[in-house]
Design an enzyme around this catalytic site. Structure first.
Site: not given
Ligand code: MN
Length: 436
Positions: A142, A149, A158, A215, A217, A249, A253, A256, A269, A273, A384
């Protein structure tokens, strides 16, 4: 540039906007004659086999082969199609893909009465079939190739640090995922359990994830393998890429965030999937190829190509709460975005994934990374869309969502077309969240 040669206007042209099918309902549907995606299906009285979607039906390629429908055009057609996975067909390479697609297009095309009769017996209503995992996943990688993103995730995860890591504009960042838990669309997703450290807590706890996310994708799948010890040069990637499929995906969170220090995604993750049951061949995407974005600073030579490896796809995420399901309401569309602006293309991803000499195998799945756009409502994950849960989304039943709840149904959709080009809809990816 196409690695699958075809001449526009010739009998082998399979993407012309003026092509029509004799199959009722195919013209104007997302599974029109210009699409012809591949999948694996079963029916009450038939073993698993390879089929092509057309309108609301499936053309049984094993039945076409048994009736001699491929003649000499596709050697060993029985071995390729009377099987429970696309891998043998994908491994056969571009010349076999092209011959098969040309033959199928002819069989389903309006104005060919003989072909019509031959194919009609191999046509099955999709409602009578059950779809399977379309290919056996060899390895799963991935990427993290959307600039928006990567920037958003950097800001959210961060705060105060640089939004992009120093390597991001020089190479397509990625990680190796878990091939054995790639599941076909429709497979329920059991809420993952694991370690997380609650905000402000000293010690971690183990339990169900409270920040389950999607996610959005687009993945590509490998046909012929490459050789160990050498790269796949970027000008040769088209000899290895069979087609694309939407990928969800799923990501926990909280798991993770706690575990990915200092290494990358692991249990946050690997629990599931989801991939579409229909694989759209590259040949169907020829009219939708666009140049990738201008890359600044310029990339190293092995990542450079003049060929248009971007894809002009429209993507969206739909979400349905248990209340909406009970009331028979359709999904709320919570994100709409485009794939054309992805910073790194699949050609660059494959060239990079093999630059060290690692080989690829038939069935390798490479996913793009979350596809996000620059404006509000175009982000490809809840992290997001909800600003890490701080701004929950209102749903049409009056509830809100920061992250997924048990009973939620998610669907990913993708399409391309317009401006005189045919309209294609990629196979959808569905998944319902279930408590363990
Ligand atoms: Mn991802």
């Amino acid at each position: 540039m196409s690695m699958i040669p075809h001449a526009n206007g010739s009998a082998d042209d399979t993407t012309g906007a003026d092509l029509r099918s004799w199959v009722e309902g195919a013209d104007g549907s997302g599974f029109c004659i210009q699409h012809l995606p591949y999948g694996v299906f079963t029916k009450a009285d038939r073993s698993p086999r390879v089929g092509v979607a057309i309108g609301d039906a499936i053309l049984d390629l094993a039945a076409v082969a048994a009736a001699g429908g491929f003649a000499d055009a596709v050697p060993d057609a029985q071995a390729l199609f009377a099987t429970d996975r696309l891998n043998p067909f994908m491994a056969a390479g571009p010349s076999v893909w092209q011959a098969t697609r040309a033959r199928v297009s002819r069989l389903l095309r309006a104005g060919a009465p003989d072909a019509h009769r031959a194919a009609a017996e191999a046509l099955i209503p999709r409602s009578e079939t059950t779809m399977r995992m379309p290919f056996e996943v060899a390895d799963y990688v991935d990427f993290f190739s959307s600039l928006d993103h990567a920037s958003n995730a950097g800001r959210l995860l961060r705060p105060g640090a640089a939004t992009l890591s120093p390597n991001w504009r020089h190479l397509p960042v990625g990680y190796h995922g878990r091939a054995g838990t790639v599941v076909p669309s429709g497979t329920p997703v059991i809420r993952p359990h694991g370690q997380r450290r609650p905000p402000g807590a000293e010690a971690p706890v183990c339990g169900p994830s409270r920040r389950l996310d999607v996610e959005l994708e687009v993945g590509f799948v490998i046909g012929p393998p490459s050789t160990l010890g050498g790269p796949v040069p970027i000008e040769h990637v088209g000899e290895h890429i069979f087609g694309i499929a939407l990928v969800n995906d799923w990501s926990a969170r909280d798991i993770q965030g706690w575990e990915s220090q200092p290494l990358g995604p692991f249990l946050g993750k690997s629990f599931a999937t989801s991939v579409s049951v229909w694989v759209t061949p590259l040949a169907a995407l020829e009219p939708f190829r666009v140049p990738g974005p201008v890359q600044e600073p310029p990339v190293l030579d092995y990542l450079r190509t003049d060929h248009p490896w971007g894809l002009d796809l429209c993507l969206e995420i739909g979400l349905r709460s248990p209340g909406m399901v009970a009331g028979g309401a359709p999904h709320d569309v919570i994100s709409r975005t485009g794939f054309a602006g992805m910073y790194w293309t699949m050609a660059q991803q494959l060239a990079h994934a093999t630059v060290n000499g690692a080989s690829v195998r038939t069935g390798d799945l490479f996913a793009s990374g979350t596809v996000s756009g620059p404006v509000r409502g175009s982000e490809g994950c809840l992290l997001e869309l909800t600003r890490a849960g701080r701004e929950p989304l209102p749903l049409s039943d009056g509830s809100t969502r920061a992250f997924l709840e048990d009973g939620d149904e998610v669907v990913l959709r993708g399409s391309c077309g317009g401006n005189g080009r045919p309209h294609l809809e990629l196979g959808e990816v569905h998944g319902k969240v279930m408590a363990r």
